[in-house]
Design a protein around this motif. Structure first.
Motif, short mmCIF file in Angstrom:
data_model
loop_
_atom_site.label_atom_id
_atom_site.label_comp_id
_atom_site.label_asym_id
_atom_site.label_seq_id
_atom_site.Cartn_x
_atom_site.Cartn_y
_atom_site.Cartn_z
N SER A 46 0.83 -1.21 0.00
CA SER A 46 0.00 0.00 0.00
C SER A 46 0.86 1.26 0.00
O SER A 46 0.50 2.26 -0.62
CB SER A 46 -0.96 0.01 1.21
N LEU A 47 2.02 1.21 0.68
CA LEU A 47 2.93 2.36 0.68
C LEU A 47 3.46 2.63 -0.72
O LEU A 47 3.57 3.78 -1.14
CB LEU A 47 4.10 2.13 1.66
N VAL A 48 3.82 1.54 -1.41
CA VAL A 48 4.34 1.68 -2.77
C VAL A 48 3.26 2.20 -3.71
O VAL A 48 3.50 3.08 -4.55
CB VAL A 48 4.92 0.34 -3.27
N LYS A 49 2.05 1.67 -3.57
CA LYS A 49 0.95 2.12 -4.43
C LYS A 49 0.63 3.59 -4.20
O LYS A 49 0.38 4.35 -5.15
CB LYS A 49 -0.31 1.26 -4.19
N ASP A 50 0.63 4.01 -2.94
CA ASP A 50 0.36 5.42 -2.63
C ASP A 50 1.45 6.33 -3.20
O ASP A 50 1.17 7.42 -3.73
CB ASP A 50 0.27 5.63 -1.13
N ALA A 51 2.71 5.87 -3.12
CA ALA A 51 3.82 6.66 -3.67
C ALA A 51 3.69 6.77 -5.20
O ALA A 51 3.94 7.83 -5.78
CB ALA A 51 5.14 6.03 -3.30
N ALA A 52 3.28 5.68 -5.86
CA ALA A 52 3.11 5.70 -7.30
C ALA A 52 1.96 6.60 -7.72
O ALA A 52 2.06 7.32 -8.72
CB ALA A 52 2.88 4.27 -7.81
N ALA A 53 0.89 6.59 -6.94
CA ALA A 53 -0.27 7.44 -7.25
C ALA A 53 0.08 8.92 -7.14
O ALA A 53 -0.49 9.76 -7.86
CB ALA A 53 -1.43 7.10 -6.33
N ALA A 54 1.03 9.24 -6.26
CA ALA A 54 1.42 10.64 -6.05
C ALA A 54 2.55 11.08 -6.98
O ALA A 54 2.89 12.26 -7.03
CB ALA A 54 1.85 10.85 -4.59
N ALA A 55 3.14 10.14 -7.70
CA ALA A 55 4.31 10.46 -8.53
C ALA A 55 3.91 11.26 -9.78
O ALA A 55 2.84 11.07 -10.33
CB ALA A 55 5.01 9.18 -8.93
#
Length: 299
Positions: free
Chosen positions: A290-299
């Motif tokens: 979930s941390l990785v997905k959130d970081a990707a969504a904000a990139a």
């Protein structure tokens, strides 16, 4: 064959066996487990006695598994997963984690996503750690051998029942150049005739961009090829080279360079993160993803 005393087995002994099996080396297994070589040797001797089988046979400078060790490897993996599940709390709390997570990614994904991921780990799981390693082209093998928890890659993996993945984001291409040295080429002909640089992680001669160009009858001339984006930005500065790269690089690694749109219908890159099926239902692994997905969504 003597009677098997299964109650003499324990999780550490099974983990030792599986690590030696994965590494095909007592020395490498000891390093990975953080113990000395004699501890692994004594553990294997105990396991050989319990199972009445040599398990590993010396072959030159290496060791190879016995037929029984090959049969046991998958079952031991399942047993270790079961033991791990027993130890996971029903009420998951990231704040109580003391794990060191290993994420495999190249420098583009690292620079784009990992600062956000690491900040969230520090914030939500201050006692946990993060190790970031370079993707070495052994994605499936590294996940199976537990050398990494998560792999972030634009590669599409071959069908595999035990490896799972999810799309993180889609990326387009942009052409970067040093505006103090050259003007951007006008049109496809001028682009192809220019000197080019690229990042090459494998020995393959063609990238997605090159595959697209070849279909239209064009081929680029590469003056520079390097194994990473950071090295590319350093070596390109002050040269007439053009690099056709993922667009988001213009926000960080390639921020000192000018850019222009690709003079051809460029392909897109799909970045996924991959993990082993054994970790799919793990609360802590779900949290990490979930941390990785959130970081990707904000990139």
């Amino acid at each position: 064959m003597k009677k098997f005393d299964y109650l003499s087995l324990d999780g550490r002994l099974l983990l030792m066996f599986k690590t030696v099996y994965d590494e095909q080396s007592v020395t490498a297994a000891a390093t990975r487990l953080g113990v000395n070589q004699s501890t692994v040797s004594h553990g294997l001797a105990r396991l050989r006695d319990l199972l009445d089988d040599p398990l590993f046979i010396k072959s030159g400078r290496n060791i190879i598994p016995s037929e029984r060790a090959d049969r046991l490897a998958g079952r031991v993996d399942s047993l270790l997963d079961g033991l791990k599940d027993l130890g996971e709390a029903e009420d998951f709390s990231a704040a109580e984690l003391t794990d060191r997570f290993v994420i495999s990614a190249h420098d583009y994904q690292r620079e784009l996503l990992m600062p956000k991921v690491f900040r969230k780990i520090r914030e939500e799981a201050p006692r946990a750690g993060l190790k970031i390693i370079d993707t070495a082209g052994r994605i499936i093998e590294d996940l199976r051998a537990r050398r990494t928890d998560l792999v972030i890659s634009p590669l599409s993996l071959r069908d595999s029942e035990d490896i799972m993945g999810q799309l993180l984001f889609t990326e387009s291409f942009t052409c970067f150049y040093d505006a103090e040295v050259i003007e951007p080429p006008r049109g496809l002909e001028a682009y192809v005739q220019a000197q080019h640089a690229r990042v090459s992680f494998t020995n393959e001669n063609r990238s997605l961009v090159d595959e697209m160009l070849v279909k239209t009858g064009y081929q680029r001339n590469f003056t520079l090829e390097v194994p990473g984006f950071i090295a590319l930005s350093t070596l390109m500065r002050g040269t007439p080279l053009i690099a056709t790269l993922p667009s988001r690089l213009g926000h960080f690694i390639m921020s000192d360079f000018a850019s222009f749109p690709c003079p051809f219908p460029a392909p897109t890159l799909n970045f996924h993160h991959y993990w082993h099926k054994r970790d799919n239902a793990s609360p802590k692994h779900k949290w990490l993803r979930s941390l990785v997905k959130d970081a990707a969504a904000a990139a």
